[in-house]
Write a protein that holds these residues in place. Structure first.
Motif, short mmCIF file in Angstrom:
data_model
loop_
_atom_site.label_atom_id
_atom_site.label_comp_id
_atom_site.label_asym_id
_atom_site.label_seq_id
_atom_site.Cartn_x
_atom_site.Cartn_y
_atom_site.Cartn_z
N ALA A 182 0.85 -1.20 0.06
CA ALA A 182 -0.11 0.12 0.06
C ALA A 182 0.75 1.22 0.02
CB ALA A 182 -0.90 -0.11 1.13
N TRP A 183 1.88 1.01 0.75
CA TRP A 183 2.65 2.20 0.67
C TRP A 183 3.46 2.73 -0.67
CZ3 TRP A 183 7.65 4.19 -0.17
CH2 TRP A 183 8.11 5.23 0.35
N MET A 184 3.79 1.38 -1.09
CA MET A 184 4.84 1.56 -2.44
C MET A 184 3.93 2.15 -3.66
SD MET A 184 7.20 -1.33 -3.94
CE MET A 184 6.14 -2.11 -5.01
N MET A 185 2.69 1.64 -3.63
CA MET A 185 1.56 1.94 -4.54
C MET A 185 0.82 2.99 -4.52
SD MET A 185 2.56 -0.38 -6.74
CE MET A 185 2.80 -2.25 -7.09
N SER A 186 0.97 3.78 -3.36
CA SER A 186 0.25 4.96 -3.06
C SER A 186 0.46 5.81 -3.95
CB SER A 186 0.31 5.31 -1.56
OG SER A 186 1.86 5.84 -1.41
N ALA A 187 -0.50 6.85 -4.32
CA ALA A 187 -0.18 8.21 -5.17
C ALA A 187 0.97 8.73 -4.83
CB ALA A 187 -1.47 8.92 -5.22
N GLU A 188 1.32 8.95 -3.55
CA GLU A 188 2.49 10.00 -3.31
C GLU A 188 3.74 9.17 -3.36
OE1 GLU A 188 2.75 11.18 1.01
OE2 GLU A 188 1.00 9.54 1.29
N HIS A 189 3.67 7.92 -3.30
CA HIS A 189 5.25 7.16 -3.41
C HIS A 189 5.35 6.54 -4.85
CE1 HIS A 189 4.40 7.29 1.03
NE2 HIS A 189 5.45 8.00 0.69
N ILE A 190 4.36 6.20 -5.54
CA ILE A 190 4.36 5.30 -6.89
C ILE A 190 5.42 5.77 -8.02
CG2 ILE A 190 2.40 6.35 -8.36
CD1 ILE A 190 3.46 2.64 -7.99
N ALA A 191 5.49 6.99 -7.92
CA ALA A 191 6.69 7.68 -8.70
C ALA A 191 7.96 7.43 -8.49
CB ALA A 191 6.32 9.04 -8.95
N HIS A 192 8.21 7.36 -7.19
CA HIS A 192 9.54 7.11 -6.39
C HIS A 192 9.40 6.47 -5.30
CE1 HIS A 192 13.65 8.51 -5.70
NE2 HIS A 192 13.59 8.80 -4.35
N PRO A 193 9.36 5.21 -5.38
CA PRO A 193 9.04 4.32 -4.17
C PRO A 193 10.50 3.84 -3.39
CG PRO A 193 9.14 2.91 -5.99
CD PRO A 193 9.29 4.35 -6.33
N TYR A 194 11.08 5.02 -2.78
CA TYR A 194 12.15 4.73 -2.28
C TYR A 194 12.08 5.60 -0.65
CZ TYR A 194 14.44 3.51 -6.37
OH TYR A 194 14.42 2.60 -7.48
N PRO A 195 11.87 4.88 0.40
CA PRO A 195 11.56 5.50 1.69
C PRO A 195 12.65 6.46 1.92
CG PRO A 195 11.32 3.23 1.94
CD PRO A 195 11.65 3.46 0.52
N THR A 196 12.53 7.52 2.56
CA THR A 196 13.34 8.18 3.22
C THR A 196 13.77 7.74 4.60
OG1 THR A 196 12.00 9.75 4.42
CG2 THR A 196 12.41 10.35 2.38
N GLU A 197 15.01 7.98 5.18
CA GLU A 197 15.23 7.52 6.62
C GLU A 197 14.10 7.75 7.45
OE1 GLU A 197 17.91 5.76 7.09
OE2 GLU A 197 18.06 6.16 4.80
N GLN A 198 13.66 8.89 7.52
CA GLN A 198 12.27 9.10 8.40
C GLN A 198 11.07 8.17 8.09
OE1 GLN A 198 12.02 10.96 11.29
NE2 GLN A 198 9.99 9.95 11.40
N TYR A 252 6.91 -5.34 -8.82
CA TYR A 252 5.63 -4.61 -8.95
C TYR A 252 5.86 -3.32 -9.61
CZ TYR A 252 4.13 -8.18 -5.78
OH TYR A 252 3.70 -9.29 -5.10
N TRP A 253 7.04 -2.79 -9.51
CA TRP A 253 7.02 -1.23 -9.93
C TRP A 253 7.35 -1.19 -11.34
CZ3 TRP A 253 11.47 2.34 -9.51
CH2 TRP A 253 10.91 3.59 -9.60
N LYS A 254 6.81 -0.38 -12.08
CA LYS A 254 7.18 -0.07 -13.25
C LYS A 254 7.57 1.50 -13.25
CE LYS A 254 6.76 -4.10 -14.98
NZ LYS A 254 6.66 -4.85 -13.57
#
Length: 66
Positions: A19-35, A62-64
């Motif tokens: 859900a995190w990776m595919m969410s609208a705010e992360h899908i373009a760049h699914p690389y979580p920050t340290e925080q 999953y991610w394209k």
């Protein structure tokens, strides 16, 4: 849970991560920050190594990139 896990995470955790990776705010760049990693680890109880490995594997699966 003392039996050896084959590195698979609980389904609840997997759903959370997907859900995190595919969410609208992360899908373009699914690389979580340290925080964000700290927050994800707090929410799921997984370790940084598991978190990092999951993202490496699942970006491949999953991610394209758009």
């Amino acid at each position: 849970n003392s039996k050896a896990k084959s590195a698979s995470l609980p389904s609840v955790t997997v759903e959370y991560l997907k859900a995190w990776m595919m969410s609208a705010e992360h899908i373009a760049h699914p690389y979580p920050t340290e925080q964000e990693k700290v927050e994800i680890m707090n929410d799921t109880g997984i370790e940084l190594k598991q978190l990092t490995n999951w993202f490496v594997n699942n970006r491949k699966r999953y991610w394209k990139p758009r």
